[in-house]
Design an enzyme around this catalytic site. Sequence first.
Site, PDB file in Angstrom:
ATOM      1  N   CYS A 108       4.821   2.484  19.077  1.00  0.00           N
ATOM      2  CA  CYS A 108       3.371   2.335  19.286  1.00  0.00           C
ATOM      3  C   CYS A 108       2.997   0.963  18.736  1.00  0.00           C
ATOM      4  O   CYS A 108       2.492   0.844  17.618  1.00  0.00           O
ATOM      5  CB  CYS A 108       2.602   3.449  18.588  1.00  0.00           C
ATOM      6  SG  CYS A 108       3.171   5.118  18.998  1.00  0.00           S
ATOM      7  N   PRO A 111      -1.679  -3.530  18.139  1.00  0.00           N
ATOM      8  CA  PRO A 111      -1.871  -4.867  18.713  1.00  0.00           C
ATOM      9  C   PRO A 111      -0.731  -5.848  18.487  1.00  0.00           C
ATOM     10  O   PRO A 111      -0.745  -6.930  19.040  1.00  0.00           O
ATOM     11  CB  PRO A 111      -3.141  -5.354  18.019  1.00  0.00           C
ATOM     12  CG  PRO A 111      -3.138  -4.669  16.702  1.00  0.00           C
ATOM     13  CD  PRO A 111      -2.526  -3.317  16.941  1.00  0.00           C
ATOM     14  N   SER A 113       0.996  -6.844  15.254  1.00  0.00           N
ATOM     15  CA  SER A 113       1.282  -7.570  14.011  1.00  0.00           C
ATOM     16  C   SER A 113       2.625  -7.143  13.423  1.00  0.00           C
ATOM     17  O   SER A 113       3.401  -7.983  12.942  1.00  0.00           O
ATOM     18  CB  SER A 113       0.157  -7.342  12.995  1.00  0.00           C
ATOM     19  OG  SER A 113      -0.015  -5.961  12.732  1.00  0.00           O
ATOM     20  N   ASP A 139       3.759   0.427  24.254  1.00  0.00           N
ATOM     21  CA  ASP A 139       2.436   0.983  23.986  1.00  0.00           C
ATOM     22  C   ASP A 139       1.955   1.715  25.228  1.00  0.00           C
ATOM     23  O   ASP A 139       2.253   1.306  26.357  1.00  0.00           O
ATOM     24  CB  ASP A 139       1.433  -0.098  23.592  1.00  0.00           C
ATOM     25  CG  ASP A 139       0.240   0.495  22.847  1.00  0.00           C
ATOM     26  OD1 ASP A 139       0.345   0.669  21.616  1.00  0.00           O
ATOM     27  OD2 ASP A 139      -0.774   0.811  23.499  1.00  0.00           O
ATOM     28  N   ASP A 192       4.915   3.959  14.176  1.00  0.00           N
ATOM     29  CA  ASP A 192       3.580   3.846  13.579  1.00  0.00           C
ATOM     30  C   ASP A 192       2.602   4.558  14.513  1.00  0.00           C
ATOM     31  O   ASP A 192       2.022   3.947  15.401  1.00  0.00           O
ATOM     32  CB  ASP A 192       3.212   2.373  13.396  1.00  0.00           C
ATOM     33  CG  ASP A 192       1.909   2.190  12.636  1.00  0.00           C
ATOM     34  OD1 ASP A 192       1.794   2.754  11.536  1.00  0.00           O
ATOM     35  OD2 ASP A 192       1.012   1.498  13.144  1.00  0.00           O
ATOM     36  N   CYS A 245      -1.990   5.133   8.920  1.00  0.00           N
ATOM     37  CA  CYS A 245      -3.013   4.613   8.005  1.00  0.00           C
ATOM     38  C   CYS A 245      -3.963   5.757   7.647  1.00  0.00           C
ATOM     39  O   CYS A 245      -5.181   5.607   7.647  1.00  0.00           O
ATOM     40  CB  CYS A 245      -3.757   3.430   8.614  1.00  0.00           C
ATOM     41  SG  CYS A 245      -4.424   3.721  10.257  1.00  0.00           S
TER      42      CYS A 245
END
Length: 455
Positions: A108, A111, A113, A139, A192, A245
Amino acid sequence: SLRVSLACSHAKEILHCLKEKYFRELQDLEVDGQKVEMPQSLSWYPEELAWHTNLSRKILRKSPQLEKFHQFLVSETECGNISRQEAVSMIPPLLLDVSPHHKILDMCAAPGSKTAQLIEMLHADMNVPFPKGFVIANDVDNKRCYLLVHQAKRLNSPCIMVVNHDASSIPNLQIDVDGRKEILFYDRILCDVPCSGDGTMRKNIDVWKKWTTQNSLQLHGLQLRIATRGVEQLAEGGRMVYSTCSLNPIENEAVIASLLEKSQGALELADVSSELPGLKRMPGITKWKVMLKDGQWFEEWKDVPSNRQTQIRPTMFPVKDEEKLKAMNLERCLRILPHHQNTGGFFVAVLIKKSPMPWNKRQPKVHQKLPQKTGDTEVTAANSGNGSDCIIEEPRLAENEESKKIQELQNSDAEQKKKEGVCGPPPSKKMKLFGFKEDPFVFLPEDDPLFLPIQ
């Protein structure tokens, strides 16, 4: 936070320029009556290449005193030497322990980073200009894939491929090994997964407005499917990092515990307590409750009423068997709390694959010779004890007896598989097709007439 690229040949020069020139100019500097805090290096990041600053983008762009510093950051970011990235999101790639020869899957990725950080780690060895390893960045959102392409362009690396799939049903890739096709298994996988994002409450105002306990209940199944698909594609001895997160155990420890339980010993949680010294962390938890949106709490699956069993699933609850729970070592998970080092909240678990997943093991074939019919008699092959087959003639069975015998053979086959611990695969989500979407990259064959002038 900002990070100087590991793959940059002049990373030390950039770091020296930041510390000796631009950071010094920030001393005793006031913007709109407020004193600017000096950037601090992240003690757990290697070689002081990551720094944290409280300067917002608004202040950087509009303050005339910081104009040169802002221009420097913009120019170095565009050429891939510096990346702006949340401090805690730098942790998963570091724990993957990437080497230049590793085959890496970022499930996943947008964006991008973390993907950029993985690419930099592939190129970290300056003596290897073209590493054998690569990163496949996936993605589910076609538009967000273009963000990945933008990140790849900044770094000018040939070791990146962007794909657009549902991570929970991402297909196997085949590679050519000595003239034969084999399934590609990855040495490192970054998982992630999408999450409720409650760990970002300090910077994301929308979380305060939209967050409910229902978010984690809705995401748990997807997170488990993505993680399951990840370990299926992981090579034996490989390492997968699962991260969110969020600090909700239903999205974190519950997913890991369920994955470990159905792996039947094929997976284990790695002990990374000695890695990233200086990083303040808390161990994973082993006890939690499940809460509905209306405030109802449940400690066990048996307490959940039948009308709620579509919202709450058994895998959301902690393992009750103390021996199983102890063997899982859930305390090896990492919980990063926001107030410990002025970051966002984060969860990380590092999994190592010791053997194939139970549902991926090749099932043994039962070599049983079916009866052969010759006229009114039935001939079966039997072993005579000296290694040769002897022929035994039996009276012809009636149709119902014949079907009964076949059924018995099938039942014995199923019982044999159960004894050997071979189970079926978990239910997989079918990939959704959203109609025509433009691919981020267009691949040309070598004999294409357009390829020569481009080359």
